[in-house]
Design an enzyme around this catalytic site. Structure first.
Site, PDB file in Angstrom:
ATOM      1  N   ARG A  44       0.812  -1.225   0.000  1.00  0.00           N
ATOM      2  CA  ARG A  44       0.000   0.000   0.000  1.00  0.00           C
ATOM      3  C   ARG A  44       0.845   1.274   0.000  1.00  0.00           C
ATOM      4  O   ARG A  44       0.331   2.364  -0.153  1.00  0.00           O
ATOM      5  CB  ARG A  44      -0.978  -0.002   1.166  1.00  0.00           C
ATOM      6  CG  ARG A  44      -0.337  -0.048   2.523  1.00  0.00           C
ATOM      7  CD  ARG A  44      -1.380   0.045   3.613  1.00  0.00           C
ATOM      8  NE  ARG A  44      -2.089  -1.221   3.750  1.00  0.00           N
ATOM      9  CZ  ARG A  44      -3.246  -1.359   4.405  1.00  0.00           C
ATOM     10  NH1 ARG A  44      -3.839  -0.340   4.927  1.00  0.00           N
ATOM     11  NH2 ARG A  44      -3.790  -2.546   4.518  1.00  0.00           N
ATOM     12  N   ASP A 230       5.126 -19.881  17.686  1.00  0.00           N
ATOM     13  CA  ASP A 230       6.094 -19.275  16.770  1.00  0.00           C
ATOM     14  C   ASP A 230       7.131 -20.284  16.269  1.00  0.00           C
ATOM     15  O   ASP A 230       7.549 -20.223  15.109  1.00  0.00           O
ATOM     16  CB  ASP A 230       6.803 -18.121  17.505  1.00  0.00           C
ATOM     17  CG  ASP A 230       7.734 -17.327  16.612  1.00  0.00           C
ATOM     18  OD1 ASP A 230       7.307 -16.981  15.496  1.00  0.00           O
ATOM     19  OD2 ASP A 230       8.882 -17.060  17.019  1.00  0.00           O
ATOM     20  N   HIS A 235       8.378 -25.114  13.047  1.00  0.00           N
ATOM     21  CA  HIS A 235       9.773 -25.484  12.760  1.00  0.00           C
ATOM     22  C   HIS A 235      10.214 -26.747  13.510  1.00  0.00           C
ATOM     23  O   HIS A 235      10.773 -27.671  12.925  1.00  0.00           O
ATOM     24  CB  HIS A 235      10.723 -24.347  13.124  1.00  0.00           C
ATOM     25  CG  HIS A 235      10.375 -23.033  12.488  1.00  0.00           C
ATOM     26  ND1 HIS A 235       9.834 -22.936  11.226  1.00  0.00           N
ATOM     27  CD2 HIS A 235      10.493 -21.759  12.931  1.00  0.00           C
ATOM     28  CE1 HIS A 235       9.642 -21.657  10.932  1.00  0.00           C
ATOM     29  NE2 HIS A 235      10.025 -20.928  11.941  1.00  0.00           N
TER      30      HIS A 235
HETATM   31  C1  BG6 Z   1      10.757 -17.455  12.619  1.00  0.00           C
HETATM   32  C2  BG6 Z   1      10.212 -16.980  13.940  1.00  0.00           C
HETATM   33  O1  BG6 Z   1       9.841 -18.305  11.984  1.00  0.00           O
HETATM   34  O2  BG6 Z   1      11.962 -18.149  12.838  1.00  0.00           O
HETATM   35  C3  BG6 Z   1      11.202 -16.092  14.639  1.00  0.00           C
HETATM   36  O3  BG6 Z   1       9.001 -16.266  13.714  1.00  0.00           O
HETATM   37  C4  BG6 Z   1      12.531 -16.792  14.773  1.00  0.00           C
HETATM   38  O4  BG6 Z   1      10.741 -15.684  15.909  1.00  0.00           O
HETATM   39  C5  BG6 Z   1      12.975 -17.346  13.426  1.00  0.00           C
HETATM   40  O5  BG6 Z   1      13.474 -15.837  15.231  1.00  0.00           O
HETATM   41  C6  BG6 Z   1      14.207 -18.213  13.583  1.00  0.00           C
HETATM   42  O6  BG6 Z   1      14.674 -18.556  12.323  1.00  0.00           O
HETATM   43  P1  BG6 Z   1      16.199 -18.917  12.090  1.00  0.00           P
HETATM   44  O7  BG6 Z   1      16.270 -19.307  10.640  1.00  0.00           O
HETATM   45  O8  BG6 Z   1      16.983 -17.690  12.400  1.00  0.00           O
HETATM   46  O9  BG6 Z   1      16.501 -20.034  13.021  1.00  0.00           O
END
Ligand code: BG6
Length: 496
Positions: A44, A230, A235
């Site tokens: 935007r 998160d 992950h």
């Molecule tokens: C993200 C989270 O998905 O992954 C973050 O939202 C986190 O909070 C990040 O810091 C960590 O990713 P990486 O690749 O730095 O381990």
């Protein structure tokens, strides 16, 4: 790769600048992109093609390629929250395609706030931009995919109203990490490891994703999310699935994702006893770390003073699966921990006949296999060897491989791999809607417990979380590995 347009929603945001555009520029420099490859940034904020090009140049690293790369970049301002403005976007795409002999192949990348994740796809569909008759149309979505099971189900249903599952690419950037993908090769190309990859030989598994950073400027998002949503729900569970899955029939998207899905489905649900005894939540309090005063989480900008959001979570999970019968998986993730490290440790069982027990060197460690995702990416195997000299003193020694030793090979950023796959139409490293739902099914009771009654334990910034997280292991006569940046240093001071 087929000619195509990559439309990035949230073009003026942090992800586009920090990750997506540098990844695309790097792919361009490596000649991995199609000749007719265009990027259309959408947001935007008022910008022109030229002003956006000038702006992004500073975030690109492949200097010799930058000037040529940005010629493929265009910009369209629309109010992305206003469905009436999507006709403007549709027109812009037509203009870009005009005169170019290419099919209307478009990948829409949604780096937008969660509430727009379901709306934008339906507004695109209203313009016919989901129609694949004149070229493929794909959606790449960033997490969060819902904030609990019901909202994840609703999101999936909303998406599937106008798009087919095959068109939807749900990103988990951990799956784009070279070292996470290597898990498949390491496990399934080396019979010596796969043969032992089960409850007969494995005592327990640890998965750690530790960060030194706090919430930075994302408190608005993080405070309503916490580490469980998160990091753990996505992950950590994705990494767990890669560790635990059975070998796929082949390495195509369907076979690999079917196998990981079985793991998500087999996660043993937590009952009240498990919730009270196998989960630990923590929130960091302020402390001086390496001479720097680190704020408590509740003192961070935008965080309510009475926030109960967890910046740390640890738990002990089981997978009800033949291969993993009663093998505990200990998972932990947190912010403001002593070092940034993500690793998996496979702890093997002790030898059945401990012939060297009682030898003067003291405790004989069981074999450990450490798979380091980041940093100092590599693999470390700890084995017992005889110390030279009289008697049979056993010493634990390291056998290690470090990716950095392959100095002629650049380890690409996870977004490079994932963007490339979405553009090629390879969904192997993307999450299926159903898999996301299984993960929420496992995590939902944990979140309800946290929100209703769980204690959130304080831990000083720069430590490995609340003491109870150590107890979680100690109760079972075990101990977390306390890693440092350097794969082989085992928590000793490391100057890396
Ligand atoms: C993200 C989270 O998905 O992954 C973050 O939202 C986190 O909070 C990040 O810091 C960590 O990713 P990486 O690749 O730095 O381990």
């Amino acid at each position: 790769m087929q000619a195509q347009i990559l439309v990035i929603f949230g073009a003026s945001g942090d992800l586009a600048q920090r990750k997506l555009l540098p990844a695309l520029c790097s792919l361009y420099a490596g000649k991995s992109l199609a000749k007719d490859f265009l990027v259309l940034g959408v947001s935007r904020t008022a910008k022109t093609d030229d002003s956006w090009r000038a702006e992004i140049k500073s975030s690109l690293h492949d200097k010799p390629a930058i000037d040529e790369f940005v010629k493929n970049i265009f910009y369209q301002q629309i109010d992305t929250a206003n469905p009436n403005e999507y006709s403007v976007l549709s027109e812009k795409i037509k203009v870009l395609l005009k005169g170019r002999e290419m099919p209307a192949n478009v990948v829409f990348y949604l780096a937008v706030p969660p509430h727009l994740s379901a709306q934008i796809p339906s507004w695109l569909a209203a313009q016919g931009l989901n129609n694949q008759e004149d070229g493929f149309k794909r959606l790449v979505l960033e997490k969060p995919f819902g904030h609990d099971l019901p909202s994840a189900k609703k999101l999936n249903m909303d998406l599937l109203e106008h798009w087919q599952e095959e068109q939807i690419y749900r990103i988990d950037h951990y799956l784009g990490k070279e070292t996470v993908q290597n898990l498949l090769v390491f496990r399934f190309a080396n019979e010596i490891f796969d043969a032992m990859w089960n409850h007969r030989f494995v005592d327990y598994v640890e998965i750690t994703a530790a960060e030194t950073l706090g919430v930075e400027n994302r408190s608005g998002y993080f405070d309503s999310s916490g580490s469980t949503r998160d990091m753990l729900q996505n992950h950590l569970l994705q990494v767990l699935a890669m560790v635990a899955m059975d070998p796929p029939l082949s390495y195509d998207a369907e076979s690999v994702r079917n196998e990981t899905m079985k793991i998500f489905k087999s996660l043993r649900p937590f009952n009240q006893y498990d919730l009270e005894n196998k989960v630990v939540f923590g929130q960091n309090i302020g402390a001086k770390v390496k001479g720097e005063q680190i704020k408590a989480y509740r003192e961070e900008n935008g965080v309510p003073k009475d926030s109960r959001t967890e910046t740390f979570v640890a738990l002990k999970a089981y997978i009800d699966h033949y291969r993993w019968n009663n093998v505990p998986f200990y998972l932990r993730t947190g912010k403001r921990l002593p070092t940034r490290v993500t690793e998996i440790v496979i702890h093997f069982k002790p030898t059945p006949h401990p012939a060297f027990v009682g030898n003067p060197s003291g405790v004989i460690g069981n074999n450990q296999l450490v798979i380091r995702i980041q940093p100092d990416e590599g693999i470390l195997l700890k084995i017992g060897l005889k110390e030279p000299g009289s008697g049979f003193k056993v010493k634990t020694v390291n056998m290690d491989f470090h990716y950095k030793d392959l100095s002629h090979i650049r380890v690409p950023d996870s977004y490079e791999r994932l963007l490339m796959d979405a553009m090629l139409g390879d969904a192997t490293l993307y999450a299926l809607g159903q898999a996301v739902e299984y993960c929420w099914e496992f995590v939902d009771p944990i979140l309800h417990y946290k929100e209703a009654e769980a204690k959130i334990w304080g831990y000083s910034a720069g430590t490995w979380g609340p003491l109870l997280a150590d107890e979680l292991m100690a109760r079972d006569g075990r101990q977390w590995r306390y890693p440092c940046k350097c794969l082989t240093s085992d928590g000793e001071t490391c100057e890396l």
